[in-house]
Design a protein around this motif. Structure first.
Motif, PDB file in Angstrom:
ATOM      1  N   MET A 183      52.841 -54.776  14.456  1.00  0.00           N
ATOM      2  CA  MET A 183      51.809 -54.347  13.530  1.00  0.00           C
ATOM      3  C   MET A 183      51.881 -55.127  12.226  1.00  0.00           C
ATOM      4  SD  MET A 183      49.713 -52.221  14.732  1.00  0.00           S
ATOM      5  CE  MET A 183      49.474 -50.988  15.992  1.00  0.00           C
ATOM      6  N   ALA A 184      53.119 -55.422  11.766  1.00  0.00           N
ATOM      7  CA  ALA A 184      53.258 -56.192  10.533  1.00  0.00           C
ATOM      8  C   ALA A 184      52.614 -57.560  10.687  1.00  0.00           C
ATOM      9  CB  ALA A 184      54.734 -56.336  10.174  1.00  0.00           C
ATOM     10  N   ALA A 185      52.813 -58.177  11.874  1.00  0.00           N
ATOM     11  CA  ALA A 185      52.209 -59.482  12.116  1.00  0.00           C
ATOM     12  C   ALA A 185      50.695 -59.399  12.084  1.00  0.00           C
ATOM     13  CB  ALA A 185      52.676 -60.037  13.466  1.00  0.00           C
ATOM     14  N   MET A 186      50.135 -58.324  12.669  1.00  0.00           N
ATOM     15  CA  MET A 186      48.688 -58.151  12.647  1.00  0.00           C
ATOM     16  C   MET A 186      48.186 -58.001  11.222  1.00  0.00           C
ATOM     17  SD  MET A 186      47.922 -55.538  15.706  1.00  0.00           S
ATOM     18  CE  MET A 186      48.824 -55.644  17.237  1.00  0.00           C
ATOM     19  N   ALA A 187      48.895 -57.215  10.434  1.00  0.00           N
ATOM     20  CA  ALA A 187      48.476 -56.984   9.055  1.00  0.00           C
ATOM     21  C   ALA A 187      48.445 -58.293   8.274  1.00  0.00           C
ATOM     22  CB  ALA A 187      49.405 -55.979   8.378  1.00  0.00           C
ATOM     23  N   CYS A 188      49.442 -59.147   8.511  1.00  0.00           N
ATOM     24  CA  CYS A 188      49.479 -60.424   7.815  1.00  0.00           C
ATOM     25  C   CYS A 188      48.349 -61.336   8.273  1.00  0.00           C
ATOM     26  CB  CYS A 188      50.818 -61.124   8.073  1.00  0.00           C
ATOM     27  SG  CYS A 188      52.221 -60.283   7.284  1.00  0.00           S
ATOM     28  N   ALA A 189      47.955 -61.192   9.558  1.00  0.00           N
ATOM     29  CA  ALA A 189      46.921 -62.076  10.084  1.00  0.00           C
ATOM     30  C   ALA A 189      45.528 -61.683   9.625  1.00  0.00           C
ATOM     31  CB  ALA A 189      46.960 -62.062  11.616  1.00  0.00           C
TER      32      ALA A 189
ATOM     33  N   SER B  81      43.282 -63.744   7.055  1.00  0.00           N
ATOM     34  CA  SER B  81      42.915 -65.096   7.450  1.00  0.00           C
ATOM     35  C   SER B  81      41.661 -65.141   8.304  1.00  0.00           C
ATOM     36  CB  SER B  81      44.061 -65.757   8.216  1.00  0.00           C
ATOM     37  OG  SER B  81      44.274 -65.103   9.450  1.00  0.00           O
ATOM     38  N   VAL B  82      41.041 -63.975   8.570  1.00  0.00           N
ATOM     39  CA  VAL B  82      39.801 -63.953   9.337  1.00  0.00           C
ATOM     40  C   VAL B  82      38.713 -64.743   8.626  1.00  0.00           C
ATOM     41  CG1 VAL B  82      37.935 -62.434  10.090  1.00  0.00           C
ATOM     42  CG2 VAL B  82      40.292 -61.809  10.527  1.00  0.00           C
ATOM     43  N   ALA B  83      38.680 -64.675   7.294  1.00  0.00           N
ATOM     44  CA  ALA B  83      37.641 -65.358   6.543  1.00  0.00           C
ATOM     45  C   ALA B  83      37.826 -66.864   6.619  1.00  0.00           C
ATOM     46  CB  ALA B  83      37.664 -64.901   5.089  1.00  0.00           C
ATOM     47  N   GLY B  84      36.736 -67.590   6.327  1.00  0.00           N
ATOM     48  CA  GLY B  84      36.819 -69.047   6.295  1.00  0.00           C
ATOM     49  C   GLY B  84      35.845 -69.675   7.259  1.00  0.00           C
ATOM     50  N   GLN B  85      35.182 -70.749   6.835  1.00  0.00           N
ATOM     51  CA  GLN B  85      34.171 -71.379   7.675  1.00  0.00           C
ATOM     52  C   GLN B  85      34.725 -71.803   9.023  1.00  0.00           C
ATOM     53  OE1 GLN B  85      30.943 -71.771   6.961  1.00  0.00           O
ATOM     54  NE2 GLN B  85      31.099 -70.723   5.002  1.00  0.00           N
ATOM     55  N   SER B  86      35.969 -72.282   9.055  1.00  0.00           N
ATOM     56  CA  SER B  86      36.530 -72.765  10.308  1.00  0.00           C
ATOM     57  C   SER B  86      36.741 -71.646  11.308  1.00  0.00           C
ATOM     58  CB  SER B  86      37.856 -73.484  10.054  1.00  0.00           C
ATOM     59  OG  SER B  86      38.819 -72.574   9.549  1.00  0.00           O
ATOM     60  N   ARG B  87      36.712 -70.403  10.820  1.00  0.00           N
ATOM     61  CA  ARG B  87      36.928 -69.272  11.706  1.00  0.00           C
ATOM     62  C   ARG B  87      35.660 -68.459  11.915  1.00  0.00           C
ATOM     63  NH1 ARG B  87      42.870 -67.320  12.146  1.00  0.00           N
ATOM     64  NH2 ARG B  87      43.948 -69.260  11.740  1.00  0.00           N
ATOM     65  N   GLY B  88      34.519 -69.040  11.614  1.00  0.00           N
ATOM     66  CA  GLY B  88      33.275 -68.376  11.926  1.00  0.00           C
ATOM     67  C   GLY B  88      32.732 -67.492  10.828  1.00  0.00           C
ATOM     68  N   ASP B  89      33.217 -67.669   9.577  1.00  0.00           N
ATOM     69  CA  ASP B  89      32.734 -66.835   8.484  1.00  0.00           C
ATOM     70  C   ASP B  89      31.242 -67.037   8.247  1.00  0.00           C
ATOM     71  OD1 ASP B  89      33.240 -65.024   6.239  1.00  0.00           O
ATOM     72  OD2 ASP B  89      32.794 -66.751   4.995  1.00  0.00           O
ATOM     73  N   ALA B  90      30.710 -68.182   8.621  1.00  0.00           N
ATOM     74  CA  ALA B  90      29.299 -68.492   8.389  1.00  0.00           C
ATOM     75  C   ALA B  90      28.369 -67.532   9.114  1.00  0.00           C
ATOM     76  CB  ALA B  90      29.000 -69.924   8.823  1.00  0.00           C
TER      77      ALA B  90
ATOM     78  N   ALA C 287      34.167 -70.234  17.334  1.00  0.00           N
ATOM     79  CA  ALA C 287      35.329 -70.330  16.435  1.00  0.00           C
ATOM     80  C   ALA C 287      35.802 -68.947  16.015  1.00  0.00           C
ATOM     81  CB  ALA C 287      34.964 -71.161  15.209  1.00  0.00           C
ATOM     82  N   ARG C 288      34.860 -68.059  15.763  1.00  0.00           N
ATOM     83  CA  ARG C 288      35.228 -66.702  15.351  1.00  0.00           C
ATOM     84  C   ARG C 288      35.909 -65.954  16.495  1.00  0.00           C
ATOM     85  NH1 ARG C 288      34.341 -63.720  10.923  1.00  0.00           N
ATOM     86  NH2 ARG C 288      34.173 -61.466  11.182  1.00  0.00           N
ATOM     87  N   ILE C 289      35.405 -66.128  17.711  1.00  0.00           N
ATOM     88  CA  ILE C 289      36.044 -65.511  18.878  1.00  0.00           C
ATOM     89  C   ILE C 289      37.472 -66.021  19.026  1.00  0.00           C
ATOM     90  CG2 ILE C 289      35.993 -65.414  21.406  1.00  0.00           C
ATOM     91  CD1 ILE C 289      32.880 -65.408  21.132  1.00  0.00           C
TER      92      ILE C 289
ATOM     93  N   ARG D 269      40.854 -63.764  20.326  1.00  0.00           N
ATOM     94  CA  ARG D 269      41.968 -64.314  21.088  1.00  0.00           C
ATOM     95  C   ARG D 269      43.263 -64.332  20.279  1.00  0.00           C
ATOM     96  NH1 ARG D 269      38.085 -63.891  24.319  1.00  0.00           N
ATOM     97  NH2 ARG D 269      37.553 -65.484  25.866  1.00  0.00           N
ATOM     98  N   GLN D 270      43.146 -64.374  18.950  1.00  0.00           N
ATOM     99  CA  GLN D 270      44.305 -64.411  18.062  1.00  0.00           C
ATOM    100  C   GLN D 270      44.112 -63.362  16.971  1.00  0.00           C
ATOM    101  OE1 GLN D 270      45.453 -68.571  16.927  1.00  0.00           O
ATOM    102  NE2 GLN D 270      43.592 -69.138  18.035  1.00  0.00           N
ATOM    103  N   GLY D 271      44.931 -63.429  15.917  1.00  0.00           N
ATOM    104  CA  GLY D 271      44.774 -62.524  14.789  1.00  0.00           C
ATOM    105  C   GLY D 271      44.751 -61.070  15.233  1.00  0.00           C
ATOM    106  N   PRO D 272      43.684 -60.324  14.921  1.00  0.00           N
ATOM    107  CA  PRO D 272      43.617 -58.932  15.363  1.00  0.00           C
ATOM    108  C   PRO D 272      43.635 -58.767  16.877  1.00  0.00           C
ATOM    109  CG  PRO D 272      42.004 -59.371  13.646  1.00  0.00           C
ATOM    110  CD  PRO D 272      42.572 -60.694  14.037  1.00  0.00           C
TER     111      PRO D 272
END
Length: 521
Positions: free
Chosen positions: A1-7, A10-19, A48-50, A55-58
């Motif tokens: 859970m700590a790892a998820m919280a830290c991740a 980082s969801v935000a950002g154009q490279s991750r589909g924030d657009a 990119a968001r998927i 697949r990662q992060g949450p």
């Protein structure tokens, strides 16, 4: 859970589909019209968001398969736009399809089961063909409660052997509800603009309510059910899931139409449901209010606030009492089990030769042979009971169907509408999301608005009415048969005034407030 919280940050950002985060169909279309966006760019942003949060992060696990041809479809639609052809409001817009609905793309239609891992049919369900004609990009398939949540009474919603457990983007330890759990979580997390779900009883409106979405279960027969892994021809229907009523109406409009393979659609005609939406639709309208017994105080407060919005919009609210409908649940279950065997056997007979399970009995045997993978948490007692049913010519089945229709329709919804002299009913859709629990299965609790419209085949819309202890809850708008446009417009009028939807934050657990840790000194 700590790892998820830290991740999570980082969801935000154009490279991750924030657009594309929280972007509506209209905004995507306007960007493509102006040339600041292309379908290819939008499709890449969703992919990119998927990759970043499914697949990662949450690790939502809401998308069970990606379409290898999605970018090629987007390129072709961009070329059409440059040539001056725009098919409509969905032209170039990526959408997700629940993985019990066939598409002609290079993806299996699994219903979440390993028994259908080779079910690559090469054919579109009519609703998917209609979406292609409307210019939609088929981005991929969404995870679901395996076999649309009909295998066991002790199932854990959102889990399938193929896709694993879908997580709720508002609180990762909470259910995304079923069976269209993947569609719900994916749209809430902006992994697509909109998605298609299916419902037999609650499987569009529950994941929509619990994931902070608009979900619409239309009148049965408005959308074709052909080439969809079935449960019940009496209750199954696809439905749109979106972040706004307008987006849901745009998606619905593209799917509506007759299908010779589905007799229920014989009298259905195409219609633009988005064009009829009006922010003033509630003015002067009588609305029946169904207040469930023993509402938790936080949910009652949310409901009261929603009712205040309806009054401010000009609606006259009339309290109605839910009638006693003894025997409805028993009758519905007889119908579902009987039709499951008949309808699933008929569907499996049409699958490719690579699919070796050709009957419900063979699926049951398959699950027993692969119990470690297919039944690690719950069994298949509903499948086994369905296999023992005597077919749709059985007098007991026919009596159960007549009873369920009468109780849900004439003596249920229609009686309440008549008592209130109203055109629609409102009530809380469900309570807030419960913990995902592999030991005890689903712990629904609280109210549930899905059964009466599901059994009667009437329209049912859920619209966000805010958060309850950090978790979304929805307001249901229910009408009689073919009142789809009125139900959608009423929900739109409420939504425009309430503005109650809140985007998810991907918290490791629900933010239910202080006090759990005690007050030690």
């Amino acid at each position: 859970m700590a790892a998820m919280a830290c991740a999570t940050p980082s969801v935000a950002g154009q490279s991750r589909g924030d657009a594309v985060e929280e972007v509506s169909v209209d905004r995507l279309q306007e960007g493509m019209r102006q040339g600041t966006l292309t379908s290819v760019a939008v499709t890449r942003a969703y992919l990119a968001r998927i990759a970043a949060i499914d697949r990662q992060g949450p690790t939502l696990r809401s998308v069970i398969a990606l379409n290898p041809d999605a970018l090629a479809q987007a390129q072709a639609l961009d070329a059409e736009r440059r040539a001056g052809r725009v098919r409509g409001p969905l032209h170039g817009v990526p959408i997700l399809i629940k993985d019990n609905i066939e598409t002609a793309d290079r993806m299996a239609t699994t219903a979440g089961s390993l028994a259908l891992k080779d079910n690559v049919t090469g054919r579109d369900a009519p609703l998917v063909a209609a979406l292609r004609r409307a210019g939609a990009v088929i981005l991929g398939k969404t995870n679901l409660s395996e076999w649309a949540n009909i295998r066991s009474t002790r199932s854990m919603s959102g889990w399938s052997a193929v896709g694993g457990l879908v997580r709720n983007p508002y609180a990762l330890d909470r259910t995304a509800c079923g069976s269209s759990s993947g569609s719900g979580a994916a749209v809430a997390a902006s992994l697509a603009a909109v998605a298609v779900g299916t419902e037999t009883d609650g499987s569009v409106v529950c994941p929509s309510s619990i994931n902070g979405l608009v979900g619409f279960k239309p009148t049965l027969g408005l959308i074709s059910r052909s080439r969809i892994v079935p449960i019940s021809h009496s209750q199954d229907t696809p439905g749109p899931m979106a972040r706004s009523v307008r987006d849901a109406a745009l998606l619905l409009s593209a799917m509506v139409g007759p299908d010779p393979g589905d007799p229920a659609t014989a009298r259905t005609t195409p219609r633009d449901y988005a064009a009829g939406l009006s922010a003033g639709a509630l003015a002067g309208k009588r609305v029946g209010v169904v207040r469930p017994d023993d509402l938790p105080a936080p949910l009652a407060a949310r409901f009261d606030a929603a009712l205040a919005v309806l009054r401010a919009a000009g609606a006259t609210l009339v309290d109605v009492t839910m009638p006693k409908l003894d025997g409805l649940g028993t009758a519905e279950l007889v119908v579902l089990k009987t039709e499951l065997k008949a309808d699933l056997d008929a569907y499996l007979a049409t699958t490719p030769a690579a699919v070796k399970t050709r009957t419900l009995a063979q699926v049951i045997a398959f699950n027993r042979e692969r119990a470690d993978a297919e039944m690690p948490f719950f069994a298949q007692e509903l499948f086994e009971q369905a296999e023992k049913t005597k077919g749709i010519a059985d007098p007991a089945y026919r009596a159960a169907r007549a009873t369920s229709l009468r109780l849900a329709g004439r003596e249920g919804i229609d009686a309440m509408l008549a008592a209130a002299k109203a055109g629609l009913l409102v009530t809380p859709t469900y309570g807030a999301a419960w913990l995902s629990d592999p030991v005890h299965g689903d712990q629904y609790g609280g109210p549930s608005a899905s059964t009466l419209p599901a059994v009667a085949g009437y329209p049912h819309l859920t619209v966000p009415m805010g958060l309850m202890q950090g978790l979304p809850v929805g307001l249901s708008f229910i009408g009689t048969a073919n009142a789809d446009a009125d139900v959608l417009s009423a929900g739109y009028a409420y939504e425009q005034r309430a503005g109650a939807r809140v985007a998810p934050r991907y918290l490791p657990q629900a933010a239910v407030g202080p006090g759990l840790e005690g007050n030690r000194r």
